[in-house]
Design a protein around this motif. Structure first.
Motif, PDB file in Angstrom:
ATOM      1  N   LEU A 195       0.594  -1.464  -0.247  1.00  0.00           N
ATOM      2  CA  LEU A 195       0.005   0.006  -0.037  1.00  0.00           C
ATOM      3  C   LEU A 195       1.189   1.322  -0.440  1.00  0.00           C
ATOM      4  O   LEU A 195       0.571   2.391  -0.875  1.00  0.00           O
ATOM      5  CB  LEU A 195      -0.744  -0.525   1.132  1.00  0.00           C
ATOM      6  N   ARG A 233      -6.708   8.472   1.643  1.00  0.00           N
ATOM      7  CA  ARG A 233      -6.977   7.168   1.647  1.00  0.00           C
ATOM      8  C   ARG A 233      -6.355   6.203   2.217  1.00  0.00           C
ATOM      9  O   ARG A 233      -6.410   4.538   2.710  1.00  0.00           O
ATOM     10  CB  ARG A 233      -7.750   6.610   0.517  1.00  0.00           C
ATOM     11  N   ALA A 234      -5.163   5.747   1.934  1.00  0.00           N
ATOM     12  CA  ALA A 234      -4.081   5.088   2.753  1.00  0.00           C
ATOM     13  C   ALA A 234      -3.873   5.038   3.525  1.00  0.00           C
ATOM     14  O   ALA A 234      -3.273   3.883   4.048  1.00  0.00           O
ATOM     15  CB  ALA A 234      -2.979   5.062   1.045  1.00  0.00           C
ATOM     16  N   ARG A 236      -6.094   5.561   6.108  1.00  0.00           N
ATOM     17  CA  ARG A 236      -6.710   4.344   6.158  1.00  0.00           C
ATOM     18  C   ARG A 236      -6.724   3.238   6.661  1.00  0.00           C
ATOM     19  O   ARG A 236      -6.396   2.683   7.401  1.00  0.00           O
ATOM     20  CB  ARG A 236      -8.171   4.955   6.011  1.00  0.00           C
ATOM     21  N   ARG A 237      -6.330   3.306   5.649  1.00  0.00           N
ATOM     22  CA  ARG A 237      -6.183   1.492   4.908  1.00  0.00           C
ATOM     23  C   ARG A 237      -5.071   0.956   5.623  1.00  0.00           C
ATOM     24  O   ARG A 237      -4.884  -0.215   6.686  1.00  0.00           O
ATOM     25  CB  ARG A 237      -5.812   1.146   3.788  1.00  0.00           C
ATOM     26  N   ASP A 240      -5.213   0.127   8.948  1.00  0.00           N
ATOM     27  CA  ASP A 240      -6.000  -0.217   9.917  1.00  0.00           C
ATOM     28  C   ASP A 240      -5.547  -2.000   9.555  1.00  0.00           C
ATOM     29  O   ASP A 240      -5.100  -2.144  10.782  1.00  0.00           O
ATOM     30  CB  ASP A 240      -7.650  -0.693   8.977  1.00  0.00           C
ATOM     31  N   LEU A 241      -4.391  -2.079   8.827  1.00  0.00           N
ATOM     32  CA  LEU A 241      -3.854  -3.485   8.784  1.00  0.00           C
ATOM     33  C   LEU A 241      -2.965  -3.238  10.249  1.00  0.00           C
ATOM     34  O   LEU A 241      -2.474  -4.430  10.808  1.00  0.00           O
ATOM     35  CB  LEU A 241      -2.990  -3.069   7.444  1.00  0.00           C
ATOM     36  N   ARG A 374      -5.351  -6.081  -0.461  1.00  0.00           N
ATOM     37  CA  ARG A 374      -5.942  -5.350  -0.947  1.00  0.00           C
ATOM     38  C   ARG A 374      -6.194  -6.087  -2.410  1.00  0.00           C
ATOM     39  O   ARG A 374      -7.322  -5.163  -3.075  1.00  0.00           O
ATOM     40  CB  ARG A 374      -4.709  -4.500  -1.454  1.00  0.00           C
TER      41      ARG A 374
END
Length: 411
Positions: A195, A233-234, A236-237, A240-241, A374
């Motif tokens: 990501l 967006r990146a 947040r992802r 989360d991971l 992803r």
């Protein structure tokens, strides 16, 4: 919050500017007292000076005063314990500052939250469904407005057990855990790295287009908004991971009755220059956040955690002590013919530094992903060729036999 209207956006911006004025008022009073060698203003004096002067809820102003005093107290402690840091007390004015609301001021209605802005001023209404046990809220700017909500989580009453464990943080494998009972877990970080690489490529393309535009033009601003959207967006992802990965580590520790956890600190990895590609990967490796997340979650599970240097643990054989620089993911000793996973070797050797005990190399380990990747591409996670053919288990949780060839490890 991407659904804000222009009027709401300006209202939130004005609220943060008003909060900055509260902070500046407290800072000026404290600075004047320091320069005049007078007693520093306490909570009652600051609250009296800020009462009724700003277009914010009264409890929001009180929370900002408390945050200012906590900052002063932290600075005083650091000046006493770390004089080499040369910490300064607050002296710079702010233009924006996060707006805070205590739990009793937040009103939760059906699929929306109402945040008061003070008597005679319209409240801020956001179409967000907050959790049932949510508490205080903060309005934060992070390339866009974000509402941070405190949620209470149950704390463990006692430690899961008396077993000790170590965690080896890495860029390819986010965390490698081994216990004194020879249990092992590896949580991959390839999805996070993928990501980050995708984010950097997208930002590079946008920056190339921006270089052809005049700064502050309409096209330049449109590209800047696209860049901010991609970053949010990146982030947040990735966050989360990271939370899911550290949760798997703590769940593993609870399952195997771990009461003490040592988290290695790879603080020297950025000192060595190894080319621009590797240096970029090291610069994007946020091992400090991984360490903080593990410490916070271990405290909630009533696991005592501490950190320390892990220097030299990945280059020493856990059987004979021979030292050499390994290549690849497999660690092969040139003296005793030992062979095993490189990250497991580092985690096993940490037991000597943290607990002064020798632990047997685990015969098998559990390999986990933080969550679904992803895409279906194997680049976002460990390629299947790295796993044994007999391990046709679900891809989210696999137990892999370690390649242990030394006779002493098979006893």
């Amino acid at each position: 919050m991407n659904y804000l209207s222009y009027k709401q956006f300006q209202y939130l911006k004005a609220a943060q500017m008003e909060a900055a004025q509260v902070w500046n008022c407290c800072m000026e009073m404290h600075k004047a007292a320091r320069l005049a060698h007078l007693p520093w203003p306490e909570r009652d004096a600051l609250q009296k000076a800020t009462k009724g002067r700003f277009a914010l809820h009264s409890q929001s102003v009180q929370m900002m005063v408390a945050a200012f005093l906590a900052n002063v107290q932290t600075t005083r402690h650091l000046r006493q314990t770390h004089p080499q840091m040369k910490m300064k007390y607050l002296w710079r004015t702010k233009r924006f500052y996060p707006v805070k609301w205590p739990a009793q001021a937040v009103s939760k209605e059906h699929r929306r939250v109402v945040l008061p802005m003070g008597k005679g001023r319209p409240s801020l209404v956001l179409p967000i469904a907050l959790p049932q046990h949510s508490g205080a809220c903060s309005l934060v700017w992070n390339n866009g407005f974000e509402l941070h909500v405190c949620v209470e989580r149950p704390q463990a009453a006692e430690a899961p057990g008396t077993v000790a464990a170590t965690v080896d943080l890495g860029e390819i494998h986010l965390a490698t855990v081994t216990t004194t009972t020879s249990e092992a877990l590896i949580v991959t970080g390839r999805g996070i790295r993928s990501l980050k690489r995708q984010r950097q490529q997208q930002l590079g393309k946008i920056a190339k287009k921006q270089s052809r535009c005049q700064k502050s033009s309409r096209r330049w601003k449109r590209l800047q908004r696209a860049k901010n959207k991609q970053c949010r967006r990146a982030e947040r992802r990735i966050r989360d991971l990271r939370h899911k990965a550290t949760c798997k580590v703590i769940d593993f520790c609870v399952q195997h009755h771990v009461g003490t956890l040592f988290i290695g600190n790879p603080h020297g990895v950025r000192d060595k220059k190894s080319g621009r590609h590797h240096n970029q990967r090291m610069a994007l490796w946020e091992y400090g956040k991984d360490r903080d997340y593990l410490t916070h979650k271990a405290k909630a599970a009533h696991i005592m955690s501490f950190t320390g240097s892990e220097r030299g643990t990945s280059s020493q054989c856990p059987v004979c002590g021979h030292t050499h620089k390994p290549k690849g993911r497999n660690w092969a000793c040139r003296v005793c013919q030992f062979s095993g996973h490189r990250d497991l070797v580092g985690s096993i050797n940490m037991h000597r530094l943290a607990y002064e005990t020798q632990v047997k190399f685990p015969r098998s380990f559990t390999y986990l992903r933080p969550g679904p990747s992803r895409s279906r591409s194997s680049r976002a996670d460990t390629p299947q060729r790295c796993l044994s053919k007999t391990e046709a288990q679900p891809r989210l949780a696999q137990t892999v036999s370690s390649e242990t060839d030394h006779p002493s490890e098979l006893a």
